[in-house]
Motif scaffolding. Sequence first.
Motif, PDB file in Angstrom:
ATOM      1  N   ALA A  79       0.836  -1.207   0.000  1.00 21.58           N
ATOM      2  CA  ALA A  79       0.000   0.000   0.000  1.00 21.58           C
ATOM      3  C   ALA A  79       0.869   1.255   0.000  1.00 21.58           C
ATOM      4  O   ALA A  79       0.563   2.228  -0.717  1.00 21.58           O
ATOM      5  N   ARG A  80       1.948   1.257   0.787  1.00 22.78           N
ATOM      6  CA  ARG A  80       2.857   2.407   0.796  1.00 22.78           C
ATOM      7  C   ARG A  80       3.485   2.607  -0.575  1.00 22.78           C
ATOM      8  O   ARG A  80       3.560   3.735  -1.081  1.00 22.78           O
ATOM      9  N   TRP A  81       3.926   1.527  -1.203  1.00 20.15           N
ATOM     10  CA  TRP A  81       4.555   1.614  -2.518  1.00 20.15           C
ATOM     11  C   TRP A  81       3.563   2.164  -3.541  1.00 20.15           C
ATOM     12  O   TRP A  81       3.907   3.053  -4.329  1.00 20.15           O
ATOM     13  N   ILE A  82       2.340   1.644  -3.526  1.00 19.64           N
ATOM     14  CA  ILE A  82       1.311   2.105  -4.466  1.00 19.64           C
ATOM     15  C   ILE A  82       0.996   3.578  -4.227  1.00 19.64           C
ATOM     16  O   ILE A  82       0.861   4.362  -5.178  1.00 19.64           O
ATOM     17  N   THR A  83       0.894   3.986  -2.973  1.00 15.48           N
ATOM     18  CA  THR A  83       0.607   5.385  -2.648  1.00 15.48           C
ATOM     19  C   THR A  83       1.716   6.303  -3.162  1.00 15.48           C
ATOM     20  O   THR A  83       1.438   7.365  -3.735  1.00 15.48           O
ATOM     21  N   GLU A  84       2.972   5.893  -2.976  1.00 14.43           N
ATOM     22  CA  GLU A  84       4.100   6.687  -3.479  1.00 14.43           C
ATOM     23  C   GLU A  84       4.048   6.810  -4.997  1.00 14.43           C
ATOM     24  O   GLU A  84       4.251   7.907  -5.539  1.00 14.43           O
ATOM     25  N   LYS A  85       3.791   5.715  -5.680  1.00 16.84           N
ATOM     26  CA  LYS A  85       3.747   5.750  -7.149  1.00 16.84           C
ATOM     27  C   LYS A  85       2.555   6.561  -7.639  1.00 16.84           C
ATOM     28  O   LYS A  85       2.658   7.289  -8.630  1.00 16.84           O
ATOM     29  N   ARG A  86       1.432   6.457  -6.947  1.00 19.64           N
ATOM     30  CA  ARG A  86       0.244   7.231  -7.327  1.00 19.64           C
ATOM     31  C   ARG A  86       0.541   8.730  -7.210  1.00 19.64           C
ATOM     32  O   ARG A  86       0.214   9.508  -8.110  1.00 19.64           O
ATOM     33  N   ALA A  87       1.181   9.132  -6.130  1.00 19.95           N
ATOM     34  CA  ALA A  87       1.521  10.547  -5.944  1.00 19.95           C
ATOM     35  C   ALA A  87       2.472  11.018  -7.045  1.00 19.95           C
ATOM     36  O   ALA A  87       2.303  12.118  -7.604  1.00 19.95           O
ATOM     37  N   LEU A  88       3.453  10.205  -7.368  1.00 19.31           N
ATOM     38  CA  LEU A  88       4.399  10.546  -8.427  1.00 19.31           C
ATOM     39  C   LEU A  88       3.671  10.749  -9.753  1.00 19.31           C
ATOM     40  O   LEU A  88       3.850  11.770 -10.424  1.00 19.31           O
ATOM     41  N   TRP A  89       2.839   9.776 -10.132  1.00 13.97           N
ATOM     42  CA  TRP A  89       2.159   9.855 -11.418  1.00 13.97           C
ATOM     43  C   TRP A  89       1.088  10.944 -11.442  1.00 13.97           C
ATOM     44  O   TRP A  89       0.899  11.607 -12.462  1.00 13.97           O
ATOM     45  N   ASN A  90       0.410  11.165 -10.329  1.00 13.11           N
ATOM     46  CA  ASN A  90      -0.568  12.254 -10.293  1.00 13.11           C
ATOM     47  C   ASN A  90       0.123  13.594 -10.510  1.00 13.11           C
ATOM     48  O   ASN A  90      -0.394  14.450 -11.234  1.00 13.11           O
ATOM     49  N   GLY A  91       1.288  13.775  -9.891  1.00 16.48           N
ATOM     50  CA  GLY A  91       2.052  15.006 -10.096  1.00 16.48           C
ATOM     51  C   GLY A  91       2.468  15.175 -11.546  1.00 16.48           C
ATOM     52  O   GLY A  91       2.353  16.263 -12.117  1.00 16.48           O
ATOM     53  N   ARG A  92       2.937  14.111 -12.146  1.00 19.74           N
ATOM     54  CA  ARG A  92       3.350  14.175 -13.554  1.00 19.74           C
ATOM     55  C   ARG A  92       2.162  14.456 -14.468  1.00 19.74           C
ATOM     56  O   ARG A  92       2.262  15.253 -15.408  1.00 19.74           O
ATOM     57  N   LEU A  93       1.050  13.817 -14.203  1.00 21.13           N
ATOM     58  CA  LEU A  93      -0.137  14.036 -15.034  1.00 21.13           C
ATOM     59  C   LEU A  93      -0.686  15.446 -14.855  1.00 21.13           C
ATOM     60  O   LEU A  93      -1.157  16.063 -15.818  1.00 21.13           O
ATOM     61  N   ASP A  94      -0.617  15.979 -13.639  1.00 19.51           N
ATOM     62  CA  ASP A  94      -1.045  17.362 -13.408  1.00 19.51           C
ATOM     63  C   ASP A  94      -0.178  18.339 -14.200  1.00 19.51           C
ATOM     64  O   ASP A  94      -0.680  19.293 -14.800  1.00 19.51           O
ATOM     65  N   ARG A  95       1.143  18.100 -14.208  1.00 19.40           N
ATOM     66  CA  ARG A  95       2.043  18.960 -14.982  1.00 19.40           C
ATOM     67  C   ARG A  95       1.767  18.838 -16.475  1.00 19.40           C
ATOM     68  O   ARG A  95       1.773  19.840 -17.193  1.00 19.40           O
ATOM     69  N   LEU A  96       1.491  17.640 -16.954  1.00 20.94           N
ATOM     70  CA  LEU A  96       1.169  17.447 -18.364  1.00 20.94           C
ATOM     71  C   LEU A  96      -0.123  18.171 -18.720  1.00 20.94           C
ATOM     72  O   LEU A  96      -0.205  18.840 -19.758  1.00 20.94           O
ATOM     73  N   GLU A  97      -1.123  18.052 -17.863  1.00 20.31           N
ATOM     74  CA  GLU A  97      -2.394  18.728 -18.105  1.00 20.31           C
ATOM     75  C   GLU A  97      -2.203  20.242 -18.177  1.00 20.31           C
ATOM     76  O   GLU A  97      -2.745  20.914 -19.059  1.00 20.31           O
ATOM     77  N   ALA A  98      -1.398  20.790 -17.272  1.00 22.44           N
ATOM     78  CA  ALA A  98      -1.129  22.230 -17.279  1.00 22.44           C
ATOM     79  C   ALA A  98      -0.417  22.634 -18.565  1.00 22.44           C
ATOM     80  O   ALA A  98      -0.753  23.660 -19.181  1.00 22.44           O
ATOM     81  N   LEU A  99       0.550  21.836 -18.988  1.00 25.68           N
ATOM     82  CA  LEU A  99       1.283  22.119 -20.219  1.00 25.68           C
ATOM     83  C   LEU A  99       0.353  22.084 -21.425  1.00 25.68           C
ATOM     84  O   LEU A  99       0.377  22.986 -22.272  1.00 25.68           O
TER      85      LEU A  99
END
Length: 106
Positions: A79-99
């Motif tokens: 669960a910790r690993w999944i949460t870390e990866k989710r946060a990473l990918w959500n951040g990347r997707l948010d930056r892509l959406e903004a771009l």
Amino acid sequence: MQALDTAFNALSDPTRRAILDRLMRGEARVTEIAEPFDMSLNAVSKHIRVLEEAGLVTRRREGKEHRIAFSPEPLDALARWITEKRALWNGRLDRLEALLSEEAKQ
């Protein structure tokens, strides 16, 4: 990472997930765990061994009987690993959406 790999492998099989579902309700004898499955006791024991190797279950002997119990710690690590990866990918997707939004405005 080896522990995560072992846990993911253990959880990849529907029979092993069903065994864990049963054990989440409480400790059980191997024969009790095997009852709902259309397979040999030996086959169920092999599934239990995979779960043991992943640390997802513990075994204790009571005379001739083996009692198996659920051990949640490896799921906490997953669960910790999944949460870390989710946060990473959500951040990347948010930056892509903004771009993409900025490019669409231009």
